[in-house]
Write an enzyme that holds these catalytic residues in place. Structure first.
Site, PDB file in Angstrom:
ATOM      1  N   ASP A 111       0.848  -1.191   0.000  1.00 37.87           N
ATOM      2  CA  ASP A 111       0.000   0.000   0.000  1.00 37.87           C
ATOM      3  C   ASP A 111       0.883   1.241   0.000  1.00 37.87           C
ATOM      4  O   ASP A 111       2.078   1.182   0.331  1.00 37.87           O
ATOM      5  CB  ASP A 111      -0.947   0.003   1.200  1.00 37.87           C
ATOM      6  CG  ASP A 111      -0.211  -0.050   2.540  1.00 37.87           C
ATOM      7  OD1 ASP A 111       0.732  -0.860   2.664  1.00 37.87           O
ATOM      8  OD2 ASP A 111      -0.580   0.710   3.457  1.00 37.87           O
ATOM      9  N   ASP A 142       8.918   2.999  -1.365  1.00 36.19           N
ATOM     10  CA  ASP A 142       8.138   2.683  -0.161  1.00 36.19           C
ATOM     11  C   ASP A 142       6.789   2.089  -0.575  1.00 36.19           C
ATOM     12  O   ASP A 142       5.803   2.788  -0.660  1.00 36.19           O
ATOM     13  CB  ASP A 142       7.949   3.956   0.656  1.00 36.19           C
ATOM     14  CG  ASP A 142       7.229   3.726   1.973  1.00 36.19           C
ATOM     15  OD1 ASP A 142       7.200   2.576   2.449  1.00 36.19           O
ATOM     16  OD2 ASP A 142       6.682   4.697   2.520  1.00 36.19           O
ATOM     17  N   GLU A 176      -0.102  -1.034   5.757  1.00 37.06           N
ATOM     18  CA  GLU A 176       0.949  -0.477   6.606  1.00 37.06           C
ATOM     19  C   GLU A 176       0.796   1.027   6.785  1.00 37.06           C
ATOM     20  O   GLU A 176       0.947   1.559   7.889  1.00 37.06           O
ATOM     21  CB  GLU A 176       2.324  -0.792   6.014  1.00 37.06           C
ATOM     22  CG  GLU A 176       3.486  -0.515   6.964  1.00 37.06           C
ATOM     23  CD  GLU A 176       4.037   0.905   6.872  1.00 37.06           C
ATOM     24  OE1 GLU A 176       4.797   1.300   7.767  1.00 37.06           O
ATOM     25  OE2 GLU A 176       3.691   1.624   5.907  1.00 37.06           O
TER      26      GLU A 176
END
Length: 497
Positions: A111, A142, A176
């Site tokens: 995510d 990320d 997350e």
């Protein structure tokens, strides 16, 4: 960039060559994954469906490698407005179960934070765009890029028809950025199941301290988040009608917040430093060895001046000493223009970054005692309430664990240099959750450079970091196997290459 070492001989040389030749394919897969708007922060049905699609793509990719994949249904999320949204499944996947090999488990998330080109992106955040070797797109560093780098390493062994030197496990989530809903419960539930034979856990969800020198991360700070409310009444006051005849909540709150930290950054709460782990000479030398140009770091941070003048002092206060930050005031007038209001109720928000060996419950008591003492000296008729709304423990690893030694060798093989041994000043709760629950070695092996801009506009990962990072993971598999055999007395370090 550091001068690359000569190509290693044997199997590792073949692996590196394959990754170089097929790097465009690896970048193309990253492009396909970035194109999925897997935003977990905005709770809307369209984005939640995108998240589910992202997890299916990952499942399919892992199955294509021959992995046994279990997509664990995590149920649904009920929002404050009554809306219900599905929680994306958490993927548990495994390749190999040879008891003579070490088992390495990789954690990652797919995510991302919200992103719009209108927010200042130079390109569409969900269209991977390469400029001067930089791969721009939301999730590149990320955390989609590092997850794929691990998969690239595994797929290379498969493509070369080579046996994996370690058993591989994956735990991949899709929430997350929204707080890892239900993840801790699953880890605890699977302690005696999926995680029972895991030897090492690797997380690749942070960055180097440098633009060009690799790093290994062995610690993060925890976090205690506080709210202090000062209340006179629920309604605001007109300052012309009431100014000068009452204790104003905002004045009380400003005094309370001002009593927490001084201009040098030192926390003023009595006893707060009593349990901070003492600095050892070995640790001091590690800070001296870190590659950081203080002036370049200041310039890239757009700062006129830091509180500290040396690299060592700055890094220690960023990583291994606690810090206190004041975040905001709820209930205050904060819009443009002039409004002559006296807020009747205000809430100040601040947090303390915790370090070993600070005790969270002790810190909570110290904060409350200090604020109560400060408030009592004002002789205010207002009411004050203090609460700690979040408590996350710091994490510290043993850098002498075999997997840290294996990772250092892998990094030296790929990049030709020893890694910086760093900590992270922020809080990454999953590391402490894994270490406390499973009680196995946890390591953070970042791939991204310090200027990758995670969570920011124009997030990117360098092609060099992505491709060389895939090689690091492949080399790490071999080194982890080598160190396991060494422990068993069957090999000596170096045989992996």
């Amino acid at each position: 960039m550091f001068s690359p070492p000569p190509p290693p001989p044997g199997l590792l040389g073949k692996i590196f060559q394959y990754i170089d030749v097929h790097q465009d394919e690896f970048v193309q897969t990253l492009k396909e994954w970035v194109a999925v708007e897997s935003d977990s922060v905005q709770p809307v049905p369209r984005l939640r469906q995108e998240l589910l699609r992202m997890m299916v793509l990952a499942e399919e990719r892992l199955r294509s490698l021959g992995a046994h994949v279990n997509a664990v249904n995590m149920g649904s999320q009920k929002l404050p407005d009554g809306q219900t949204l599905p929680i994306p499944p958490i993927i548990l996947a495994e390749l190999g179960n040879n008891p003579e090999k070490p088992t390495v488990c990789f954690y990652g998330h797919l995510d991302v934070q919200p992103a719009r080109q209108a927010d200042g992106w130079r390109t569409d955040p969900y269209t991977l765009t390469e400029v001067d070797g930089k791969l721009y797109g939301r999730g590149t560093t990320d955390n989609k890029g590092p997850v794929l780098a691990w998969i690239n390493a595994v797929s290379t062994f498969r493509a070369l028809d080579e046996d994996l030197p370690v058993n591989i496990k994956f735990i991949i989530e899709g929430m997350e950025e929204a707080g890892s809903l239900a993840l801790e419960e699953l880890v605890k539930k699977e302690k005696a199941g999926f995680f029972s034979n895991v030897d090492y856990i690797v997380i690749s969800d942070n960055l180097w301290i440098s633009q060009s020198k690799p790093a290994l991360t062995y610690g993060t700070r925890g976090n205690s988040y506080f709210m202090v409310e000062v209340k006179c009444r629920d309604q605001d006051f007109h300052s012309g009608t009431f100014g000068g005849i009452l204790n104003e909540p905002m004045a009380d709150l400003v005094a309370l917040l001002g009593s927490l930290v001084d201009s040098s950054g030192r926390i003023l709460i009595p006893g707060i430093y009593d349990h901070v782990a003492p600095l050892t000479e070995e640790e001091r030398k590690m800070y001296e060895a870190i590659d950081l140009d203080l002036e370049e770091y200041r310039h890239s941070s757009q700062m006129q001046k830091f509180l500290f003048d040396t690299k060592e002092e700055l890094l220690m206060h960023l990583w291994r000493f606690p810090s206190l930050s004041i975040h905001g005031i709820e209930g205050a007038f904060d819009e443009p223009g002039a409004k002559t209001v006296i807020p009747g109720r205000v809430i100040g928000k601040f947090s303390i970054r915790l370090v070993p060996h600070m005790n969270m419950s002790v810190v909570e008591k110290q904060v409350k005692r200090h604020l109560e003492s400060t408030f009592s000296k004002r002789n205010s008729s207002n009411q004050m309430t203090i609460s700690m709304t979040l408590g996350l423990h710091p994490w510290i690893a043993n850098i002498r664990d075999n997997q840290y030694l294996a990772a250092k060798r892998a990094i030296k093989t790929v990049f030709g240099t020893e890694p910086d041994m760093i900590r992270d000043g922020s809080t990454i709760p999953i590391a402490q959750i894994f270490q406390a629950t499973i009680q196995k070695s946890v390591m953070m092996l970042p791939l991204g450079a310090v200027d990758d801009g995670e969570h920011s506009q124009n997030e990117k990962i360098n092609r060099w970091n992505y491709i060389e990072g895939s090689k690091v993971f492949a080399a790490f598999f071999l080194e982890a196997c080598c160190f396991q055999l060494t422990v068993l007395g069957a090999a000596t370090p170096g045989q992996s290459t």
